[in-house]
Each structure stands twice: as C-alpha cells, then as structure tokens.
Design a protein around this motif. Structure first.
Motif, PDB file in Angstrom:
ATOM      1  N   UNK A  66       4.708  10.427   6.337  1.00  0.00           N
ATOM      2  CA  UNK A  66       3.598  11.342   6.568  1.00  0.00           C
ATOM      3  C   UNK A  66       3.663  12.595   5.699  1.00  0.00           C
ATOM      4  N   UNK A  67       4.752  12.754   4.942  1.00  0.00           N
ATOM      5  CA  UNK A  67       4.882  13.859   3.990  1.00  0.00           C
ATOM      6  C   UNK A  67       4.597  13.392   2.564  1.00  0.00           C
ATOM      7  N   UNK A  68       4.123  12.165   2.434  1.00  0.00           N
ATOM      8  CA  UNK A  68       3.812  11.629   1.118  1.00  0.00           C
ATOM      9  C   UNK A  68       5.032  11.315   0.283  1.00  0.00           C
ATOM     10  N   UNK A  69       6.143  10.994   0.933  1.00  0.00           N
ATOM     11  CA  UNK A  69       7.398  10.737   0.227  1.00  0.00           C
ATOM     12  C   UNK A  69       7.998   9.428   0.725  1.00  0.00           C
ATOM     13  N   UNK A 118       0.856  -1.175   0.000  1.00  0.00           N
ATOM     14  CA  UNK A 118       0.000   0.000   0.000  1.00  0.00           C
ATOM     15  C   UNK A 118       0.902   1.237   0.000  1.00  0.00           C
ATOM     16  N   UNK A 119       0.334   2.385  -0.306  1.00  0.00           N
ATOM     17  CA  UNK A 119       1.116   3.629  -0.346  1.00  0.00           C
ATOM     18  C   UNK A 119       0.980   4.444   0.944  1.00  0.00           C
ATOM     19  N   UNK A 120      -0.160   5.151   1.089  1.00  0.00           N
ATOM     20  CA  UNK A 120      -0.318   6.083   2.211  1.00  0.00           C
ATOM     21  C   UNK A 120      -0.389   5.344   3.540  1.00  0.00           C
ATOM     22  N   UNK A 121       0.422   5.786   4.486  1.00  0.00           N
ATOM     23  CA  UNK A 121       0.453   5.158   5.803  1.00  0.00           C
ATOM     24  C   UNK A 121       1.250   3.877   5.836  1.00  0.00           C
ATOM     25  N   UNK A 128      -1.544   8.216 -11.936  1.00  0.00           N
ATOM     26  CA  UNK A 128      -0.705   8.984 -11.008  1.00  0.00           C
ATOM     27  C   UNK A 128       0.463   8.147 -10.509  1.00  0.00           C
ATOM     28  N   UNK A 129       0.188   6.886 -10.171  1.00  0.00           N
ATOM     29  CA  UNK A 129       1.253   5.998  -9.704  1.00  0.00           C
ATOM     30  C   UNK A 129       2.326   5.835 -10.778  1.00  0.00           C
ATOM     31  N   UNK A 130       1.896   5.768 -12.034  1.00  0.00           N
ATOM     32  CA  UNK A 130       2.851   5.611 -13.134  1.00  0.00           C
ATOM     33  C   UNK A 130       3.787   6.803 -13.208  1.00  0.00           C
ATOM     34  N   UNK A 131       3.272   7.988 -12.896  1.00  0.00           N
ATOM     35  CA  UNK A 131       4.126   9.183 -12.882  1.00  0.00           C
ATOM     36  C   UNK A 131       5.075   9.156 -11.697  1.00  0.00           C
ATOM     37  N   UNK A 132       4.548   8.769 -10.540  1.00  0.00           N
ATOM     38  CA  UNK A 132       5.368   8.714  -9.325  1.00  0.00           C
ATOM     39  C   UNK A 132       6.528   7.731  -9.478  1.00  0.00           C
ATOM     40  N   UNK A 164      -3.561  14.860  -3.799  1.00  0.00           N
ATOM     41  CA  UNK A 164      -3.613  13.397  -3.795  1.00  0.00           C
ATOM     42  C   UNK A 164      -3.729  12.816  -5.198  1.00  0.00           C
ATOM     43  N   UNK A 165      -4.491  13.497  -6.065  1.00  0.00           N
ATOM     44  CA  UNK A 165      -4.787  12.913  -7.366  1.00  0.00           C
ATOM     45  C   UNK A 165      -4.065  13.624  -8.503  1.00  0.00           C
ATOM     46  N   UNK A 166      -3.865  12.870  -9.553  1.00  0.00           N
ATOM     47  CA  UNK A 166      -3.080  13.283 -10.709  1.00  0.00           C
ATOM     48  C   UNK A 166      -3.710  14.450 -11.457  1.00  0.00           C
ATOM     49  N   UNK A 167      -5.004  14.383 -11.708  1.00  0.00           N
ATOM     50  CA  UNK A 167      -5.691  15.416 -12.477  1.00  0.00           C
ATOM     51  C   UNK A 167      -7.082  15.614 -11.889  1.00  0.00           C
ATOM     52  N   UNK A 168      -7.402  16.854 -11.500  1.00  0.00           N
ATOM     53  CA  UNK A 168      -8.671  17.131 -10.828  1.00  0.00           C
ATOM     54  C   UNK A 168      -9.424  18.243 -11.545  1.00  0.00           C
TER      55      UNK A 168
END
Length: 281
Positions: free
Chosen positions: A17-20, A9-12, A50-54, A128-132
């Motif tokens: 906690x800085x998303x990195x 999983x990603x978050x947490x 978004x994950x593909x970009x990350x 959080x999201x790639x495109x909003x």
C-alpha cells in the motif's frame, strides 16, 4: 504444473500500500526463476517507460504497460498501440458532461492533465506516472494517447462504466481499477491481449502461464492464462473460482472464468508467498 511465465499486476497486487515491494526477497526469487528458465512479467496500467525505470535492475524483464497497449523489453524495444486523434477527441467529448471527473491523457512517455485540475489529483498523478505535464485544454494535446486515466467519486464508478460503455462502443472500453478509478483503453488492447502476444513471441502456451491480479482490469489476463491467482484483497468477482478459459470457450457470454486460486494480500507479499510455495519449493 509446468510454468514458464509468471505475470503480475502492480498496484494492489505486487506492490504494497506504500507502492513498494520487498526488493531483497524479490531479487532472490527472481534469480531462482531465471535459473529455472521462467519469465517474470509485469502487467500494469503504469507506462512501460516508468516500469522500465522501476525495474532497471532487471533488463531482460518483459513489461506490459498501459493496461496492455504497451509491450517493452530493453533489447526488443517498445511496441505501443495508441488512439487515433479522432478517437481521442470522441472520448474527451463523451467525458465532458461529467465535470466531477478528473482525467489524465497517457502517452507513451508523457501524461497530460489540466492545469486547473484538483491539486490532489495532480499530485497523485505525479506520484503514479513517470513524466507529467499540465495544459489548459486536453483537446489541444497532440501526443499519441495510449489510454485515459479517470478518477471519479467512488459511488459513481459502476454507474459511470454502465453509461460510458455504450457511448464509447467501438472507440474505448472502460476498465475499472476499483471503486473511484478506471482506465479507458482501446478496444481489444488489454492485458490479456498483450500476454497472448508475448506468449506467441516466446513460444509459451496459456497453460504454462501463472498470473496474479486484484482488479477487473486483470480479468482478461485471468481468462487467457490457465493458472490465475487473485489477491485476498481483490473484489469478490475477481476472486470467483471457475474452470479456466479453455473450458469456457463454448459457455454463455455472461459466464467468465476468473481466479483459479487465491493468495494473501498485497500487504503480506501474497505474490511472492505463492511463487515460493508453489513454484520454487
């Protein structure tokens, strides 16, 4: 144990906690896993796009997005399951009596929120999201929806799951990501399903998989893989040790096999610590 696939999983969990995450350390560990023929998979509520970009530096990596509705790899492309237009409208109708909720409709590329939604919610969704995109009325959105991201008062989360579960039976399943947030996902479209699909495609069995998570939306993944590691920052029910899912096939429905081990917190690089100590050492 012989491990051929690691999913996290990603978050947490993988992210701090800085998303990195520790990119240099991960690059070294990833290279070591590749040399051993071990797949490293991201399994997240984030969109696969978004994950593909990350993780653009790892083009061969498999990505599970939308809490299991999306499966992506650069060479293989995207496979996505979406709500029918009728189901989307039914979910929005079920959420309408709860004005305190903040709702995002998540497509494969674009996430839609109300233009008059809470500004902090909109800002958080942009992070959080790639495109909003914003709109005046969510019922007018025509993009195919992968999942609904719902933010609610923390104290309301459990009650909301309790109330929405029967209202949305056969249409959507509430998957809590922690107090104050949940995803509404398609029935059967969870991380465990996607992991099973990927394992069958790659010829990897559940007892050759190691998974990491911190939320109840990771439990289906925990139940499928034999080796399931909870983060120390995970809720107690996620950490709960039990025999793995294979041994639980004939158990009562209310008995679940959750984590088989616990590692450090997401802030302390618990995922990489466990991989280095138990897989790469």
């Amino acid at each position: 144990m012989t491990i051929k696939l690691i999913a996290t999983d990603m978050d947490g969990t993988f992210l701090n906690d800085h998303g990195d995450y520790d990119q240099e350390r991960f690059a070294n560990d990833y290279a070591a896993l590749q040399r051993r023929g071990i797949q490293f998979v991201i399994a997240s509520g984030h969109q696969a796009a978004e994950l593909a970009t990350t993780f653009s530096a790892y083009p061969e990596m498999w990505l599970i997005g939308g809490n299991g509705a999306e499966l992506w790899q650069r060479e293989a492309g995207l496979k996505a399951a979406t709500f029918s237009p009728q189901a989307t409208q039914q979910v929005l109708a079920a959420l309408a009596p709860y004005p305190e909720l903040q709702v995002a409709l998540c497509g494969t590329q674009t996430v839609h929120v109300l233009a008059h939604a809470n500004p902090q919610f909109v800002a958080n969704m942009r992070d959080y999201y790639y495109q909003l995109e914003t709109c005046a009325d969510l019922t007018t959105v025509t993009d195919p929806v992968v999942k609904f991201d719902v933010i609610c008062p923390a104290a309301m989360t459990d009650q909301l799951v309790y109330e929405l579960t029967p209202k949305l039976a056969g249409i959507a399943v509430p998957a809590s990501g922690g107090q104050g947030s949940m995803d509404l996902i398609q029935p059967g479209m969870h991380k465990g399903r996607a992991l099973k699909q990927l394992g069958e495609q790659l010829g990897i069995l559940p007892d050759e998989m190691l998974v990491f998570g911190d939320g109840t939306n990771d439990l289906e993944m925990f139940h499928y893989a034999t080796h399931a590691v909870a983060m120390q920052n995970a809720p107690e029910n996620v950490q709960a040790n039990a025999t793995h899912a294979v041994a639980m096939q004939n158990a009562p429905e209310n008995v679940q096999a959750n984590a088989t081990a616990v590692t450090g917190t997401n802030v302390d690089n618990g995922v990489l610590d466990y991989i280095e100590q138990h897989i790469l050492s």
